[in-house]
Design an enzyme around this catalytic site. Structure first.
Site, PDB file in Angstrom:
ATOM      1  N   SER A 277       0.831  -1.219   0.000  1.00 11.21           N
ATOM      2  CA  SER A 277       0.000   0.000   0.000  1.00 11.21           C
ATOM      3  C   SER A 277       0.858   1.258   0.000  1.00 11.21           C
ATOM      4  CB  SER A 277      -0.984   0.003   1.176  1.00 11.21           C
ATOM      5  OG  SER A 277      -0.321  -0.215   2.398  1.00 11.21           O
ATOM      6  N   HIS A 307      -1.813  -8.910   1.868  1.00 12.02           N
ATOM      7  CA  HIS A 307      -1.494  -7.642   2.562  1.00 12.02           C
ATOM      8  C   HIS A 307      -2.630  -7.355   3.556  1.00 12.02           C
ATOM      9  CE1 HIS A 307       0.310  -3.844   3.342  1.00 12.02           C
ATOM     10  NE2 HIS A 307      -0.164  -3.134   2.336  1.00 12.02           N
ATOM     11  N   HIS A 353       5.998 -12.681   7.060  1.00  6.37           N
ATOM     12  CA  HIS A 353       6.160 -11.273   6.670  1.00  6.37           C
ATOM     13  C   HIS A 353       7.275 -11.147   5.645  1.00  6.37           C
ATOM     14  CE1 HIS A 353       6.618  -6.900   7.024  1.00  6.37           C
ATOM     15  NE2 HIS A 353       5.370  -6.939   7.433  1.00  6.37           N
ATOM     16  N   ARG A 362       3.586  -5.080  16.640  1.00  6.45           N
ATOM     17  CA  ARG A 362       2.175  -4.654  16.546  1.00  6.45           C
ATOM     18  C   ARG A 362       1.266  -5.785  17.038  1.00  6.45           C
ATOM     19  NH1 ARG A 362       1.993  -3.231  10.289  1.00  6.45           N
ATOM     20  NH2 ARG A 362       2.952  -5.313  10.300  1.00  6.45           N
ATOM     21  N   ASP A 408      -1.876  -8.757  11.727  1.00  3.97           N
ATOM     22  CA  ASP A 408      -3.239  -9.188  11.412  1.00  3.97           C
ATOM     23  C   ASP A 408      -3.679 -10.421  12.192  1.00  3.97           C
ATOM     24  OD1 ASP A 408      -3.654  -7.179   9.400  1.00  3.97           O
ATOM     25  OD2 ASP A 408      -2.199  -8.277   8.198  1.00  3.97           O
TER      26      ASP A 408
HETATM   27  N1  AMX Z   1       1.440 -19.836   5.511  1.00  2.00           N
HETATM   28  C1  AMX Z   1       1.849 -20.688   4.551  1.00  2.00           C
HETATM   29  N2  AMX Z   1       2.892 -20.481   3.751  1.00  2.00           N
HETATM   30  C2  AMX Z   1       3.589 -19.354   3.942  1.00  2.00           C
HETATM   31  C3  AMX Z   1       3.269 -18.430   4.939  1.00  2.00           C
HETATM   32  C4  AMX Z   1       2.134 -18.697   5.731  1.00  2.00           C
HETATM   33  N3  AMX Z   1       1.709 -17.861   6.673  1.00  2.00           N
HETATM   34  N4  AMX Z   1       4.154 -17.420   4.892  1.00  2.00           N
HETATM   35  C5  AMX Z   1       5.008 -17.686   3.888  1.00  2.00           C
HETATM   36  N5  AMX Z   1       4.652 -18.856   3.303  1.00  2.00           N
HETATM   37  C6  AMX Z   1       5.264 -19.473   2.129  1.00  2.00           C
HETATM   38  C7  AMX Z   1       5.091 -18.550   0.925  1.00  2.00           C
HETATM   39  O1  AMX Z   1       3.778 -18.675   0.376  1.00  2.00           O
HETATM   40  C8  AMX Z   1       6.208 -19.038   0.020  1.00  2.00           C
HETATM   41  O2  AMX Z   1       5.776 -20.243  -0.564  1.00  2.00           O
HETATM   42  P1  AMX Z   1       6.134 -20.578  -2.140  1.00  2.00           P
HETATM   43  O3  AMX Z   1       7.635 -20.515  -2.207  1.00  2.00           O
HETATM   44  O4  AMX Z   1       5.555 -21.932  -2.330  1.00  2.00           O
HETATM   45  O5  AMX Z   1       5.477 -19.502  -2.941  1.00  2.00           O
HETATM   46  C9  AMX Z   1       7.308 -19.378   1.024  1.00  2.00           C
HETATM   47  O6  AMX Z   1       6.659 -19.602   2.294  1.00  2.00           O
HETATM   48  C10 AMX Z   1       8.347 -18.305   1.199  1.00  2.00           C
HETATM   49  O7  AMX Z   1       7.691 -17.097   1.536  1.00  2.00           O
HETATM   50  P2  AMX Z   1       8.446 -16.002   2.436  1.00  2.00           P
HETATM   51  O8  AMX Z   1       9.646 -15.569   1.697  1.00  2.00           O
HETATM   52  O9  AMX Z   1       8.588 -16.507   3.818  1.00  2.00           O
HETATM   53  O10 AMX Z   1       7.329 -14.852   2.506  1.00  2.00           O
HETATM   54  P3  AMX Z   1       7.045 -13.705   1.439  1.00  2.00           P
HETATM   55  O11 AMX Z   1       7.928 -12.549   1.754  1.00  2.00           O
HETATM   56  O12 AMX Z   1       7.062 -14.225   0.049  1.00  2.00           O
HETATM   57  O13 AMX Z   1       5.523 -13.357   1.785  1.00  2.00           O
HETATM   58  C11 AMX Z   1       3.675 -12.934   3.194  1.00  2.00           C
HETATM   59  C12 AMX Z   1       5.156 -12.672   2.949  1.00  2.00           C
HETATM   60  C13 AMX Z   1       3.197 -12.002   4.297  1.00  2.00           C
HETATM   61  C14 AMX Z   1       2.896 -12.611   1.907  1.00  2.00           C
HETATM   62  C15 AMX Z   1       3.474 -14.410   3.594  1.00  2.00           C
HETATM   63  O14 AMX Z   1       4.158 -14.668   4.795  1.00  2.00           O
HETATM   64  C16 AMX Z   1       2.016 -14.800   3.729  1.00  2.00           C
HETATM   65  O15 AMX Z   1       1.388 -15.166   2.717  1.00  2.00           O
HETATM   66  N6  AMX Z   1       1.450 -14.754   4.977  1.00  2.00           N
HETATM   67  C17 AMX Z   1       0.038 -15.003   5.186  1.00  2.00           C
HETATM   68  C18 AMX Z   1      -0.796 -13.800   4.757  1.00  2.00           C
HETATM   69  C19 AMX Z   1      -0.616 -12.652   5.731  1.00  2.00           C
HETATM   70  O16 AMX Z   1      -0.709 -12.811   6.941  1.00  2.00           O
HETATM   71  N7  AMX Z   1      -0.409 -11.447   5.190  1.00  2.00           N
HETATM   72  C20 AMX Z   1      -0.316 -10.216   6.011  1.00  2.00           C
HETATM   73  C21 AMX Z   1       1.090  -9.671   6.111  1.00  2.00           C
HETATM   74  C22 AMX Z   1       1.117  -8.380   6.889  1.00  2.00           C
HETATM   75  C23 AMX Z   1       0.410  -7.295   6.149  1.00  2.00           C
HETATM   76  O17 AMX Z   1       0.834  -6.868   5.089  1.00  2.00           O
HETATM   77  N8  AMX Z   1      -0.710  -6.827   6.630  1.00  2.00           N
END
Ligand code: AMX
Length: 471
Positions: A277, A307, A353, A362, A408
């Protein structure tokens, strides 16, 4: 902590802050000496020339200093770890979490003014801090509260634009539509059309930003009451501060909920510049799109499940756990549920994250709020159990870089406890809060004359050829 110890800790923190250098990046305390000390715009006006000089000096003396190497992984991996943006209002440390103008969340809770009888920081105080780098006094915060109130009239066409959408349109769609309708009153657009000089861009950006921040809670609560309360609007109560008034307009007047809203808005306001964002707003605004256009774009990014929509997803997921296995689910059953989610190809919302590598502060401060105000709530206890169960499972997957909970993972159960149980609405609350950080930075973007953002992209063929040559 005893009263005496906390007072001592506070005075130590105050003197540590007071000893810091006088640059904007570190915090200063201000003595109120004249009426202009209470006026945020006058404060900014004084700060801008010195910060423009600071940036000019950085560029001319150190413009060619390297900040790291860009690898192919970074280019195809969502630019993780690539330093590429200037964002003054906050800085994210992977282990410590966010610092707003150098202050951590617990430090902000100690030094930012609170409501009378309250303990949580007022979001207006954080807005002042983000914009000026100075911790405001209570008088400054109350002057800013009044200023925001004076800017908070929403024109009728905004409600009509929202009303044109079907009632079941996602709350974020309705909210963003309202923001786009507000854009009709952009001061920046008017000034640009009138041929304003570059040197003055920050002034209408400031006006738009403050107007936008002031009007968002009204638009957001209109969306909430329209969808969930048969369109029965609760008028603003201008005796209340920003966060409390927002809660009031949503229909929640429990003093603890008012405190929660102040805390919520404060901690969701800013998370440095690279998140979807914030980065979107900064990018769009770099084309000299006004703050309304830029912020609406940011909201569309916030509405994505990886996000800001994660707060909705967390509560829906927790409620699905309770529906299927009951509130008293055992640790073993919870582990099975987490594995079931992962095996169905989904993420566990609220964990992980892009930058953080430890538990999000947070999350921690919301947990402390829950321990203080709702320790026996069954959904809070489930969230606590998830804190034990999920990280080892995500670690076992072997690919997740951060198995710890993010902001979150916690917000939904707090809101749900006070009766705001409509999860699909949660990202709108995040959106209102995010305006404070995003708009503060947009004002500085224009004051510092930051240029059009335009990174270089390449094709796979280009990368293959480049790697062949490098081998
Ligand atoms: N559950 C399952 N798998 C997860 C995970 C989770 N909570 N967090 C990361 N992974 C997976 C990724 O999907 C990725 O898998 P892939 O290689 O098969 O595509 C792998 O682990 C490596 O990811 P990463 O480098 O650890 O994370 P990232 O920087 O690519 O993504 C985020 C970060 C937040 C998108 C991811 O941790 C996620 O999807 N979390 C759940 C959704 C969430 O809570 N989002 C909110 C974040 C905070 C915000 O912005 N408000």
């Amino acid at each position: 902590m005893s009263f005496f110890r906390s007072v001592t800790a506070l005075s130590k923190l105050r003197s540590r802050l007071a000893q810091q250098s006088t640059t904007l990046g570190s915090v200063r305390w201000i003595q109120i000496q004249s009426a202009s000390d209470l006026d945020l715009r006058s404060q900014l006006q004084e700060l801008i020339p010195e910060q423009q000089e600071r940036l000019k000096k950085l560029k001319s003396e150190h413009g060619k200093v390297q900040l790291g190497n860009i690898t192919l992984d970074m280019v195809i991996g969502g630019m993780r770890g690539m330093t590429g943006l200037l964002w003054e209002t906050s800085l994210l440390d992977p282990d410590e979490g966010i610092r707003f103008r150098g202050l951590s969340i617990p430090e902000c809770q100690k030094v930012l003014p609170t409501a009378n009888g309250g303990e949580e920081p007022l979001p207006e105080g954080l807005l002042w801090l983000l914009l000026t780098g100075k911790v405001p006094s209570k008088e400054q915060v109350s002057a800013l509260s009044k200023e925001l109130q004076s800017r908070s009239t929403v024109p009728d066409h905004v409600y009509k634009a929202i009303d044109a959408l079907p009632i079941n349109a996602h709350p974020m769609t309705q909210f963003t539509t309202g923001v786009m309708a507000l854009q009709v009153q952009s001061e920046f657009q008017k000034a640009y059309d009138g041929g304003i000089s570059k040197a003055k861009y920050w002034e209408p950006t400031y006006e738009d930003s403050l107007n936008l921040i002031a009007r968002l809670p009204i638009v957001a609560s209109y969306v909430y009451r329209r969808i969930y309360k048969n369109g029965q609007i609760v008028p603003a109560d201008n005796s209340l501060d920003y966060g409390a008034n927002f809660s009031h307009m949503l229909g929640f007047d429990d003093p603890k909920m008012l405190e929660l809203m102040r805390l919520y808005v404060t901690i969701h306001s800013d998370h440095e510049g690279g998140n979807v964002s914030a980065h979107t707003a900064h990018l769009v605004a770099s084309a000299l799109s006004d703050p309304y256009l830029s912020f609406a774009a940011a909201l569309n990014g916030l509405a994505g499940p990886l996000h800001g929509l994660a707060n909705q997803e967390v509560l829906l997921w927790i409620k699905s756990v309770v529906k299927e296995r009951g509130e008293n689910i055992s640790t073993e059953q919870l582990k099975d549920y987490v594995w079931k989610t992962l095996k169905s190809g989904k993420v566990v919302p609220g964990f992980g994250h892009g930058v953080l590598r430890k538990t999000d502060p947070r999350y921690t401060c919301q947990r402390e709020f829950a321990l203080k105000h709702l320790p026996d709530d069954s959904l809070f206890q489930l969230v606590s159990k998830l804190y034990e169960v999920v990280p080892p499972i995500l670690t076992e997957l072997g690919k997740v870089k951060n198995p710890w909970p993010n902001v979150d993972a916690h917000s939904g159960v707090l809101l749900n406890y006070f009766g705001l149980s409509e999860a699909r609405y949660y990202t709108v609350l995040f959106g209102v809060s995010r305006s404070i950080g995003i708009c503060s930075q947009l004002i500085w973007d224009r004051a510092l004359g930051l240029p059009l953002e335009r990174p270089k992209s390449v094709t796979m063929e280009w990368l293959e050829n480049h790697c062949k040559k490098a081998a």
